[in-house]
Scaffold this active site. Sequence first.
Site, PDB file in Angstrom:
ATOM      1  N   GLY A   8       0.815  -1.205   0.000  1.00  0.00           N
ATOM      2  CA  GLY A   8       0.000   0.000   0.000  1.00  0.00           C
ATOM      3  C   GLY A   8       0.849   1.254   0.000  1.00  0.00           C
ATOM      4  O   GLY A   8       2.074   1.204  -0.126  1.00  0.00           O
ATOM      5  N   THR A  10       1.354   3.262   2.550  1.00  0.00           N
ATOM      6  CA  THR A  10       2.089   3.458   3.801  1.00  0.00           C
ATOM      7  C   THR A  10       2.634   2.168   4.404  1.00  0.00           C
ATOM      8  O   THR A  10       3.670   2.192   5.057  1.00  0.00           O
ATOM      9  CB  THR A  10       1.185   4.135   4.847  1.00  0.00           C
ATOM     10  OG1 THR A  10      -0.004   3.362   5.032  1.00  0.00           O
ATOM     11  CG2 THR A  10       0.796   5.539   4.388  1.00  0.00           C
ATOM     12  N   LYS A  13       0.961  -5.420   3.648  1.00  0.00           N
ATOM     13  CA  LYS A  13       0.257  -6.489   4.339  1.00  0.00           C
ATOM     14  C   LYS A  13       0.540  -7.798   3.610  1.00  0.00           C
ATOM     15  O   LYS A  13       0.530  -7.835   2.380  1.00  0.00           O
ATOM     16  CB  LYS A  13      -1.247  -6.237   4.374  1.00  0.00           C
ATOM     17  CG  LYS A  13      -1.668  -5.111   5.304  1.00  0.00           C
ATOM     18  CD  LYS A  13      -3.178  -4.988   5.355  1.00  0.00           C
ATOM     19  CE  LYS A  13      -3.614  -3.907   6.322  1.00  0.00           C
ATOM     20  NZ  LYS A  13      -5.097  -3.778   6.371  1.00  0.00           N
ATOM     21  N   GLY A  93      -6.847   1.622  -9.928  1.00  0.00           N
ATOM     22  CA  GLY A  93      -5.920   1.091  -8.939  1.00  0.00           C
ATOM     23  C   GLY A  93      -6.147  -0.381  -8.656  1.00  0.00           C
ATOM     24  O   GLY A  93      -7.289  -0.858  -8.630  1.00  0.00           O
ATOM     25  N   ASP A  95      -5.826  -1.919  -5.928  1.00  0.00           N
ATOM     26  CA  ASP A  95      -6.580  -2.115  -4.698  1.00  0.00           C
ATOM     27  C   ASP A  95      -8.077  -2.072  -4.964  1.00  0.00           C
ATOM     28  O   ASP A  95      -8.846  -2.855  -4.406  1.00  0.00           O
ATOM     29  CB  ASP A  95      -6.179  -1.081  -3.647  1.00  0.00           C
ATOM     30  CG  ASP A  95      -6.209   0.356  -4.176  1.00  0.00           C
ATOM     31  OD1 ASP A  95      -6.242   0.556  -5.406  1.00  0.00           O
ATOM     32  OD2 ASP A  95      -6.179   1.281  -3.342  1.00  0.00           O
ATOM     33  N   ARG A  96      -8.492  -1.187  -5.861  1.00  0.00           N
ATOM     34  CA  ARG A  96      -9.913  -1.084  -6.205  1.00  0.00           C
ATOM     35  C   ARG A  96     -10.360  -2.313  -7.008  1.00  0.00           C
ATOM     36  O   ARG A  96     -11.487  -2.796  -6.851  1.00  0.00           O
ATOM     37  CB  ARG A  96     -10.166   0.207  -6.971  1.00  0.00           C
ATOM     38  CG  ARG A  96      -9.822   1.457  -6.179  1.00  0.00           C
ATOM     39  CD  ARG A  96      -9.940   2.726  -7.002  1.00  0.00           C
ATOM     40  NE  ARG A  96     -11.345   3.081  -7.245  1.00  0.00           N
ATOM     41  CZ  ARG A  96     -11.723   4.066  -8.043  1.00  0.00           C
ATOM     42  NH1 ARG A  96     -10.808   4.766  -8.710  1.00  0.00           N
ATOM     43  NH2 ARG A  96     -13.009   4.348  -8.196  1.00  0.00           N
ATOM     44  N   THR A 119      -5.438   5.603   3.037  1.00  0.00           N
ATOM     45  CA  THR A 119      -4.750   6.859   2.751  1.00  0.00           C
ATOM     46  C   THR A 119      -5.696   7.795   2.010  1.00  0.00           C
ATOM     47  O   THR A 119      -5.790   8.989   2.321  1.00  0.00           O
ATOM     48  CB  THR A 119      -3.492   6.611   1.914  1.00  0.00           C
ATOM     49  OG1 THR A 119      -2.640   5.700   2.616  1.00  0.00           O
ATOM     50  CG2 THR A 119      -2.743   7.912   1.666  1.00  0.00           C
TER      51      THR A 119
END
Length: 243
Positions: A8, A10, A13, A93, A95-96, A119
Amino acid sequence: MNLIVDIGNTRVKAAVFENDSLVELKAFDEEEIFKKIDFFLSKYAINAAILSSVKILSEEFRQSLDLKIPFLVLNAETKVPFQNNYATPTTLGVDRIALIANAAIKYSNKNVLVIDAGTCITYDFINTNNEYLGGAISPGVQMRYQSLNTFTSKLPLLEKQEIDFTIGNSTENSIHSGVVKGIVGEISSFIKDYEIENKDLTVVLTGGDTYFLAKQLKSSIFANPNFVLEGLNTILIYNREGC
Protein backbone atom coordinates in the site's frame (compact mmCIF):
# COMPACT_ATOMS: atom_id res chain seq x y z
CA MET A 1 -2.28 -22.45 0.70
CA ASN A 2 -2.11 -19.01 -0.92
CA LEU A 3 0.26 -16.17 -0.08
CA ILE A 4 -1.17 -12.67 -0.54
CA VAL A 5 1.12 -9.61 -0.58
CA ASP A 6 -0.41 -6.13 -0.75
CA ILE A 7 1.93 -3.12 -0.98
CA GLY A 8 0.00 0.00 0.00
CA ASN A 9 0.91 3.66 0.20
CA THR A 10 2.09 3.46 3.80
CA ARG A 11 2.38 -0.22 4.80
CA VAL A 12 2.66 -3.73 3.39
CA LYS A 13 0.26 -6.49 4.34
CA ALA A 14 0.98 -10.16 3.81
CA ALA A 15 -1.48 -12.94 4.52
CA VAL A 16 -1.92 -16.67 4.12
CA PHE A 17 -5.26 -18.12 3.04
CA GLU A 18 -6.39 -21.71 3.00
CA ASN A 19 -9.07 -21.74 0.31
CA ASP A 20 -11.12 -18.65 1.28
CA SER A 21 -10.22 -18.65 5.00
CA LEU A 22 -7.65 -16.23 6.40
CA VAL A 23 -5.01 -18.15 8.36
CA GLU A 24 -2.50 -15.45 9.30
CA LEU A 25 -1.96 -11.75 8.60
CA LYS A 26 0.97 -9.42 9.21
CA ALA A 27 1.41 -5.70 8.48
CA PHE A 28 4.90 -4.22 8.25
CA ASP A 29 7.15 -1.63 6.62
CA GLU A 30 8.23 -2.15 3.03
CA GLU A 31 11.89 -2.82 3.87
CA GLU A 32 10.83 -5.98 5.72
CA ILE A 33 9.04 -7.55 2.78
CA PHE A 34 11.62 -10.21 1.87
CA LYS A 35 12.06 -11.20 5.51
CA LYS A 36 8.32 -11.60 6.01
CA ILE A 37 7.85 -13.57 2.79
CA ASP A 38 10.62 -15.94 3.91
CA PHE A 39 8.80 -16.31 7.23
CA PHE A 40 5.54 -17.35 5.56
CA LEU A 41 7.25 -19.67 3.07
CA SER A 42 9.07 -21.47 5.88
CA LYS A 43 5.95 -21.76 8.04
CA TYR A 44 3.34 -22.81 5.46
CA ALA A 45 3.12 -25.00 2.37
CA ILE A 46 2.45 -22.18 -0.08
CA ASN A 47 1.17 -23.32 -3.47
CA ALA A 48 0.48 -19.97 -5.14
CA ALA A 49 1.05 -16.27 -4.55
CA ILE A 50 -0.29 -12.93 -5.74
CA LEU A 51 1.27 -9.49 -5.49
CA SER A 52 -0.61 -6.19 -5.52
CA SER A 53 1.10 -2.80 -5.32
CA VAL A 54 -0.15 0.76 -5.61
CA LYS A 55 3.48 1.72 -6.25
CA ILE A 56 5.56 1.15 -9.39
CA LEU A 57 7.85 -1.81 -8.77
CA SER A 58 11.23 -2.22 -10.39
CA GLU A 59 11.93 -5.26 -12.52
CA GLU A 60 14.79 -6.17 -10.18
CA PHE A 61 12.41 -6.16 -7.21
CA ARG A 62 9.91 -8.39 -9.00
CA GLN A 63 12.59 -10.82 -10.10
CA SER A 64 13.87 -11.08 -6.53
CA LEU A 65 10.39 -11.97 -5.37
CA ASP A 66 9.94 -14.57 -8.10
CA LEU A 67 13.14 -16.31 -6.97
CA LYS A 68 11.30 -17.10 -3.74
CA ILE A 69 7.97 -18.09 -5.34
CA PRO A 70 6.35 -17.12 -8.67
CA PHE A 71 3.87 -14.31 -8.09
CA LEU A 72 0.78 -13.43 -10.09
CA VAL A 73 1.22 -9.64 -10.30
CA LEU A 74 -2.16 -7.93 -10.36
CA ASN A 75 -2.63 -5.33 -13.11
CA ALA A 76 -5.27 -4.11 -15.56
CA GLU A 77 -4.77 -7.20 -17.75
CA THR A 78 -5.35 -9.74 -14.98
CA LYS A 79 -8.52 -11.79 -15.42
CA VAL A 80 -11.17 -10.86 -12.85
CA PRO A 81 -14.68 -12.16 -12.02
CA PHE A 82 -16.55 -9.04 -13.15
CA GLN A 83 -17.14 -6.87 -16.22
CA ASN A 84 -14.98 -3.75 -15.99
CA ASN A 85 -16.83 -0.79 -17.53
CA TYR A 86 -14.44 1.84 -16.21
CA ALA A 87 -13.68 4.39 -18.95
CA THR A 88 -9.93 4.24 -18.22
CA PRO A 89 -9.33 0.65 -17.04
CA THR A 90 -5.53 0.93 -17.18
CA THR A 91 -5.64 3.71 -14.56
CA LEU A 92 -7.85 1.82 -12.13
CA GLY A 93 -5.92 1.09 -8.94
CA VAL A 94 -5.16 -2.53 -8.19
CA ASP A 95 -6.58 -2.12 -4.70
CA ARG A 96 -9.91 -1.08 -6.21
CA ILE A 97 -9.79 -4.06 -8.61
CA ALA A 98 -9.33 -6.39 -5.64
CA LEU A 99 -12.21 -4.81 -3.73
CA ILE A 100 -14.64 -5.25 -6.59
CA ALA A 101 -13.48 -8.81 -7.27
CA ASN A 102 -14.34 -9.72 -3.70
CA ALA A 103 -17.70 -7.96 -3.90
CA ALA A 104 -18.51 -9.76 -7.16
CA ILE A 105 -18.03 -13.16 -5.52
CA LYS A 106 -19.19 -12.49 -1.96
CA TYR A 107 -22.28 -10.50 -2.94
CA SER A 108 -23.06 -12.03 -6.30
CA ASN A 109 -25.78 -10.33 -8.38
CA LYS A 110 -26.28 -7.51 -5.89
CA ASN A 111 -25.78 -3.76 -6.00
CA VAL A 112 -22.68 -3.22 -3.87
CA LEU A 113 -20.89 -0.04 -2.79
CA VAL A 114 -17.42 -0.69 -1.36
CA ILE A 115 -15.89 2.15 0.66
CA ASP A 116 -12.17 1.82 1.36
CA ALA A 117 -11.05 4.21 4.11
CA GLY A 118 -7.28 4.25 3.86
CA THR A 119 -4.75 6.86 2.75
CA CYS A 120 -7.49 7.94 0.36
CA ILE A 121 -11.18 7.12 0.63
CA THR A 122 -12.39 5.29 -2.45
CA TYR A 123 -15.95 4.49 -3.43
CA ASP A 124 -16.50 1.62 -5.88
CA PHE A 125 -19.79 0.31 -7.24
CA ILE A 126 -20.74 -2.97 -8.90
CA ASN A 127 -24.32 -3.61 -10.00
CA THR A 128 -26.61 -6.63 -10.15
CA ASN A 129 -25.38 -7.42 -13.67
CA ASN A 130 -21.83 -7.89 -12.34
CA GLU A 131 -20.72 -4.66 -14.02
CA TYR A 132 -18.19 -2.37 -12.37
CA LEU A 133 -19.20 1.21 -13.14
CA GLY A 134 -16.68 3.27 -11.16
CA GLY A 135 -16.97 5.46 -8.08
CA ALA A 136 -15.08 8.29 -6.42
CA ILE A 137 -11.80 9.18 -4.68
CA SER A 138 -11.31 11.68 -1.85
CA PRO A 139 -8.66 12.41 0.82
CA GLY A 140 -8.50 10.01 3.76
CA VAL A 141 -8.60 10.83 7.46
CA GLN A 142 -4.87 11.34 8.03
CA MET A 143 -4.45 13.19 4.73
CA ARG A 144 -7.06 15.73 5.81
CA TYR A 145 -5.36 16.34 9.14
CA GLN A 146 -2.00 16.70 7.39
CA SER A 147 -3.32 19.06 4.73
CA LEU A 148 -4.62 21.52 7.34
CA ASN A 149 -1.18 21.64 8.92
CA THR A 150 0.78 21.69 5.63
CA PHE A 151 -1.17 24.39 3.83
CA THR A 152 -1.61 26.79 6.75
CA SER A 153 0.92 28.58 8.92
CA LYS A 154 -0.68 28.09 12.34
CA LEU A 155 -2.94 25.05 12.41
CA PRO A 156 -1.38 22.12 14.33
CA LEU A 157 -1.00 18.57 13.12
CA LEU A 158 -3.32 16.42 15.20
CA GLU A 159 -3.86 12.71 15.61
CA LYS A 160 -7.31 11.42 14.70
CA GLN A 161 -9.76 11.29 17.53
CA GLU A 162 -13.28 9.96 18.00
CA ILE A 163 -15.63 12.82 18.86
CA ASP A 164 -19.13 13.20 20.26
CA PHE A 165 -19.60 16.89 19.43
CA THR A 166 -20.30 19.00 16.38
CA ILE A 167 -19.32 22.47 17.59
CA GLY A 168 -15.60 22.74 18.23
CA ASN A 169 -14.96 25.01 21.21
CA SER A 170 -11.22 25.30 20.50
CA THR A 171 -8.98 25.25 17.44
CA GLU A 172 -8.08 21.61 18.05
CA ASN A 173 -11.70 20.57 18.54
CA SER A 174 -12.71 22.57 15.46
CA ILE A 175 -10.16 20.61 13.40
CA HIS A 176 -11.42 17.30 14.80
CA SER A 177 -15.01 18.28 14.05
CA GLY A 178 -14.17 19.46 10.55
CA VAL A 179 -12.21 16.35 9.63
CA VAL A 180 -14.24 13.63 11.34
CA LYS A 181 -17.72 15.08 10.85
CA GLY A 182 -16.75 16.07 7.32
CA ILE A 183 -15.78 12.51 6.41
CA VAL A 184 -18.77 10.95 8.15
CA GLY A 185 -21.05 13.41 6.38
CA GLU A 186 -19.39 12.69 3.04
CA ILE A 187 -19.72 8.92 3.41
CA SER A 188 -23.32 9.18 4.61
CA SER A 189 -24.19 11.41 1.64
CA PHE A 190 -22.61 9.00 -0.85
CA ILE A 191 -24.49 6.07 0.66
CA LYS A 192 -27.77 7.97 0.50
CA ASP A 193 -27.24 8.92 -3.15
CA TYR A 194 -26.40 5.33 -4.12
CA GLU A 195 -29.42 4.01 -2.21
CA ILE A 196 -31.71 6.37 -4.11
CA GLU A 197 -30.39 5.17 -7.47
CA ASN A 198 -29.93 1.46 -6.66
CA LYS A 199 -32.40 -0.83 -4.90
CA ASP A 200 -31.31 -3.10 -2.04
CA LEU A 201 -27.82 -1.61 -1.83
CA THR A 202 -25.17 -3.52 0.11
CA VAL A 203 -22.51 -1.27 1.65
CA VAL A 204 -19.08 -2.55 2.70
CA LEU A 205 -16.60 -0.42 4.68
CA THR A 206 -12.97 -1.50 4.67
CA GLY A 207 -9.45 -0.09 5.03
CA GLY A 208 -7.28 1.07 7.91
CA ASP A 209 -9.92 3.41 9.33
CA THR A 210 -12.74 0.88 9.13
CA TYR A 211 -13.61 0.68 12.81
CA PHE A 212 -12.78 4.32 13.53
CA LEU A 213 -15.46 5.41 11.06
CA ALA A 214 -17.92 2.53 11.44
CA LYS A 215 -18.64 3.55 15.03
CA GLN A 216 -19.75 6.99 13.85
CA LEU A 217 -21.79 6.03 10.79
CA LYS A 218 -25.54 5.54 11.24
CA SER A 219 -25.98 3.61 8.00
CA SER A 220 -26.27 -0.17 7.95
CA ILE A 221 -22.90 -1.37 6.66
CA PHE A 222 -20.67 -4.44 6.70
CA ALA A 223 -17.33 -3.56 8.30
CA ASN A 224 -14.48 -5.73 7.02
CA PRO A 225 -10.91 -4.36 7.24
CA ASN A 226 -9.50 -7.28 5.20
CA PHE A 227 -11.70 -6.90 2.13
CA VAL A 228 -8.74 -6.11 -0.18
CA LEU A 229 -6.78 -9.17 0.96
CA GLU A 230 -9.84 -11.36 0.49
CA GLY A 231 -10.26 -9.88 -2.98
CA LEU A 232 -6.67 -10.65 -3.92
CA ASN A 233 -7.15 -14.21 -2.76
CA THR A 234 -10.33 -14.38 -4.83
CA ILE A 235 -8.47 -13.21 -7.94
CA LEU A 236 -5.68 -15.72 -7.36
CA ILE A 237 -8.16 -18.60 -7.04
CA TYR A 238 -10.09 -17.34 -10.07
CA ASN A 239 -6.98 -17.38 -12.25
CA ARG A 240 -5.71 -20.72 -10.95
CA GLU A 241 -9.03 -22.40 -11.66
CA GLY A 242 -8.96 -21.22 -15.24
CA CYS A 243 -11.65 -18.55 -14.76
